[in-house]
Design a protein around this motif. Structure first.
Motif, PDB file in Angstrom:
ATOM      1  N   UNK A  80       1.172  -1.217  -0.410  1.00  0.00           N
ATOM      2  CA  UNK A  80       0.394  -0.052  -0.312  1.00  0.00           C
ATOM      3  C   UNK A  80       0.994   1.345   0.218  1.00  0.00           C
ATOM      4  N   UNK A  81       2.016   1.336   0.274  1.00  0.00           N
ATOM      5  CA  UNK A  81       2.766   2.120   0.800  1.00  0.00           C
ATOM      6  C   UNK A  81       3.901   2.357  -0.020  1.00  0.00           C
ATOM      7  N   UNK A  82       4.444   1.222  -0.810  1.00  0.00           N
ATOM      8  CA  UNK A  82       5.765   1.846  -1.782  1.00  0.00           C
ATOM      9  C   UNK A  82       4.746   0.402  -3.047  1.00  0.00           C
ATOM     10  N   UNK A  83       3.649   1.311  -4.065  1.00  0.00           N
ATOM     11  CA  UNK A  83       2.702   0.921  -5.095  1.00  0.00           C
ATOM     12  C   UNK A  83       3.245   1.755  -6.043  1.00  0.00           C
ATOM     13  N   UNK A  84       3.032   0.184  -7.305  1.00  0.00           N
ATOM     14  CA  UNK A  84       3.918   1.245  -8.568  1.00  0.00           C
ATOM     15  C   UNK A  84       2.814   2.067  -9.226  1.00  0.00           C
ATOM     16  N   UNK A  85       1.375   1.711  -8.541  1.00  0.00           N
ATOM     17  CA  UNK A  85       0.256   2.462  -9.365  1.00  0.00           C
ATOM     18  C   UNK A  85       1.214   4.295  -8.899  1.00  0.00           C
ATOM     19  N   UNK A  86       1.933   4.471  -7.684  1.00  0.00           N
ATOM     20  CA  UNK A  86       1.829   5.955  -7.462  1.00  0.00           C
ATOM     21  C   UNK A  86       2.933   5.958  -8.378  1.00  0.00           C
ATOM     22  N   UNK A  87       3.231   5.648  -9.376  1.00  0.00           N
ATOM     23  CA  UNK A  87       3.643   5.721 -10.893  1.00  0.00           C
ATOM     24  C   UNK A  87       3.062   5.261 -12.144  1.00  0.00           C
ATOM     25  N   UNK A  88       2.278   4.564 -12.073  1.00  0.00           N
ATOM     26  CA  UNK A  88       2.275   3.823 -13.357  1.00  0.00           C
ATOM     27  C   UNK A  88       0.672   3.712 -13.153  1.00  0.00           C
ATOM     28  N   UNK A  89       0.093   4.206 -15.355  1.00  0.00           N
ATOM     29  CA  UNK A  89      -1.128   3.798 -15.299  1.00  0.00           C
ATOM     30  C   UNK A  89      -1.462   2.497 -15.423  1.00  0.00           C
ATOM     31  N   UNK A  90      -1.332   1.348 -14.626  1.00  0.00           N
ATOM     32  CA  UNK A  90      -1.239  -0.105 -15.008  1.00  0.00           C
ATOM     33  C   UNK A  90      -3.365  -0.561 -14.520  1.00  0.00           C
ATOM     34  N   UNK A  91      -4.101  -1.461 -15.738  1.00  0.00           N
ATOM     35  CA  UNK A  91      -5.385  -1.976 -15.085  1.00  0.00           C
ATOM     36  C   UNK A  91      -4.853  -4.064 -15.480  1.00  0.00           C
ATOM     37  N   UNK A  92      -4.477  -4.445 -14.341  1.00  0.00           N
ATOM     38  CA  UNK A  92      -5.675  -5.824 -14.183  1.00  0.00           C
ATOM     39  C   UNK A  92      -6.234  -6.133 -15.859  1.00  0.00           C
ATOM     40  N   UNK A  93      -5.853  -6.220 -16.121  1.00  0.00           N
ATOM     41  CA  UNK A  93      -7.240  -7.051 -17.217  1.00  0.00           C
ATOM     42  C   UNK A  93      -7.952  -7.364 -16.700  1.00  0.00           C
ATOM     43  N   UNK A  94      -7.326  -8.796 -15.688  1.00  0.00           N
ATOM     44  CA  UNK A  94      -9.128  -9.089 -15.302  1.00  0.00           C
ATOM     45  C   UNK A  94      -9.311  -8.480 -14.381  1.00  0.00           C
ATOM     46  N   UNK A  95      -9.389  -7.345 -14.235  1.00  0.00           N
ATOM     47  CA  UNK A  95     -10.334  -6.754 -13.406  1.00  0.00           C
ATOM     48  C   UNK A  95     -10.797  -4.918 -14.404  1.00  0.00           C
ATOM     49  N   UNK A  96     -10.483  -4.993 -14.932  1.00  0.00           N
ATOM     50  CA  UNK A  96     -10.404  -3.365 -15.773  1.00  0.00           C
ATOM     51  C   UNK A  96      -9.427  -3.467 -17.672  1.00  0.00           C
ATOM     52  N   UNK A  97     -10.050  -3.265 -18.175  1.00  0.00           N
ATOM     53  CA  UNK A  97      -9.894  -2.982 -19.448  1.00  0.00           C
ATOM     54  C   UNK A  97      -9.977  -2.024 -20.186  1.00  0.00           C
ATOM     55  N   UNK A  98      -9.400  -1.633 -21.363  1.00  0.00           N
ATOM     56  CA  UNK A  98      -9.334  -0.134 -21.377  1.00  0.00           C
ATOM     57  C   UNK A  98     -10.076   0.017 -23.094  1.00  0.00           C
ATOM     58  N   UNK A  99     -11.393   0.553 -23.148  1.00  0.00           N
ATOM     59  CA  UNK A  99     -12.071   1.123 -23.960  1.00  0.00           C
ATOM     60  C   UNK A  99     -11.461   1.499 -25.132  1.00  0.00           C
ATOM     61  N   UNK A 100     -10.564   1.685 -25.165  1.00  0.00           N
ATOM     62  CA  UNK A 100      -9.400   2.620 -26.709  1.00  0.00           C
ATOM     63  C   UNK A 100      -8.151   2.922 -25.596  1.00  0.00           C
ATOM     64  N   UNK A 101      -7.270   2.982 -26.849  1.00  0.00           N
ATOM     65  CA  UNK A 101      -6.264   3.334 -26.314  1.00  0.00           C
ATOM     66  C   UNK A 101      -5.568   4.446 -26.536  1.00  0.00           C
ATOM     67  N   UNK A 102      -6.486   5.552 -26.623  1.00  0.00           N
ATOM     68  CA  UNK A 102      -6.836   6.824 -26.560  1.00  0.00           C
ATOM     69  C   UNK A 102      -6.811   7.454 -24.750  1.00  0.00           C
ATOM     70  N   UNK A 103      -5.751   7.681 -24.717  1.00  0.00           N
ATOM     71  CA  UNK A 103      -6.214   8.421 -22.722  1.00  0.00           C
ATOM     72  C   UNK A 103      -6.035   9.780 -23.055  1.00  0.00           C
ATOM     73  N   UNK A 104      -7.097  10.634 -22.402  1.00  0.00           N
ATOM     74  CA  UNK A 104      -6.975  12.341 -23.039  1.00  0.00           C
ATOM     75  C   UNK A 104      -5.952  12.469 -21.455  1.00  0.00           C
TER      76      UNK A 104
END
Length: 328
Positions: free
Chosen positions: A158-182
């Motif tokens: 929780x205190x040293x989480x790579x999500x603090x730096x990187x936007x990574x989604x576990x594909x088992x939990x959430x899947x991008x609709x598009x490769x476009x990031x606003x």
């Protein structure tokens, strides 16, 4: 629970079921983690319609017009202010370089491009966003910073989480609709320690996602009380599209290469602050996890309501309290 006194917040009704998100701040200095402060935000399930209507109503005053409506896989940005944000790299605008400290204008321009490359590799690269290892971003860090972040990736907490730096989604939990990031934000630079260069960035990244096969499913003993499995067989749930807004405030340091030992095109990380709107609160496994409505928890939310698209709130780090967040 303390109340956040901020003019950008409006009162929220007490004790409702909310989607959870989180704020975090950590500082790396000389390769060492020297501070960490955590807080949480709360996202409201039924706030989206009210939020879209309020945004659309502002268009007569010159604000960006947002067409209200329900997001879909065909129109993932419908009803969102992010619809008007730039796509990916176009949202990271570099200022004109000038000489700073020991660096010439040309060297400063090169360092600014390094920072932009890191932000893109960490938050926009489809391979990273879809859950891959962010090797392109890691290659741009000096050895001390890379070593610490590598450790986060290998052993996230929780205190040293790579999500603090990187936007990574576990594909088992959430899947991008598009490769476009606003993307929307600012980047600035100034002279740093010992005649070096400090680059400060503040960007918001908006993602559109649909549920993965395990969205909302409890995570064994690490799951918080009250988490229930999502309605996996429900076609309405499976067709749902949610947006997650990640705001990151980062510092990058470039020191005199004659004394620092940094390789060309490499930067040292400094302050790291991040907020995650429409993400479950219980983080720490290295991935972002969008809340699709499968994590119901009864939490007192008698504080104030925040706006994930409001970029006038200044410092997003620091010790805060649970607040409701208007729809993403």
């Amino acid at each position: 629970m303390a109340e956040l006194e901020d003019p950008h917040f409006a009162p929220a009704p007490p004790t409702e079921r909310r989607r959870l998100s989180r704020r975090a701040r950590i500082t790396l200095g000389g390769g060492a983690a020297v501070a960490a402060v955590l807080a949480v935000n709360l996202g409201i399930d039924d706030g989206r319609d009210r939020y879209e209507q309020s945004i659309a109503g502002q268009s007569a005053d010159g604000a960006t017009k947002v067409v209200p409506g329900e997001a879909s896989r065909e129109q993932p940005w419908l009803g969102s202010p992010a619809a008007t944000w730039a796509n990916g790299e176009a949202g990271i605008v570099l200022p004109e370089a000038r000489p700073v400290g020991v660096f010439s204008a040309e060297q400063v321009a090169e360092h600014l491009r390094t920072v932009r490359s890191f932000l893109l590799a960490a938050n926009v690269d489809p391979a990273t966003v879809k859950g891959g290892r962010p090797d392109r971003a890691l290659a741009l860090l000096t050895e001390p910073s890379r070593s610490y972040v590598d450790d986060w990736l290998a052993r996230p907490t929780r205190d040293s989480d790579p999500a603090l730096l990187f936007s990574r989604f576990d594909p088992q939990r959430a899947v991008p609709v598009t490769d476009t990031v606003k993307v929307k934000g600012e980047l600035s630079f100034a002279e740093g320690r010992d005649g070096g260069l400090t680059v400060t960035t503040d960007h918001s990244f908006a993602y559109a996602l649909f549920p993965g096969p395990e969205a909302g499913k409890a995570r064994s003993s690490a799951s918080p009380a009250g988490v229930v499995p999502a309605a996996f067989g429900n076609p309405v749930f499976q067709a749902r599209v949610e947006r997650e807004v990640v705001r990151r405030q980062l510092e990058f340091h470039f020191e005199d290469p004659a004394t620092s030992g940094a390789g060309p095109g490499q930067t040292e990380l400094g302050r790291i602050a991040a907020s995650f709107a429409n993400n479950v609160c219980e983080m720490g496994n290295g991935f972002l996890e969008t809340d699709f409505g499968g994590t119901d928890q009864e939490i007192d939310t008698s504080g104030r309501m925040g706006d994930p698209y409001d970029r006038g709130t200044g410092d997003i780090g620091g010790a805060g309290s649970c607040v409701a967040v208007r729809g993403t």
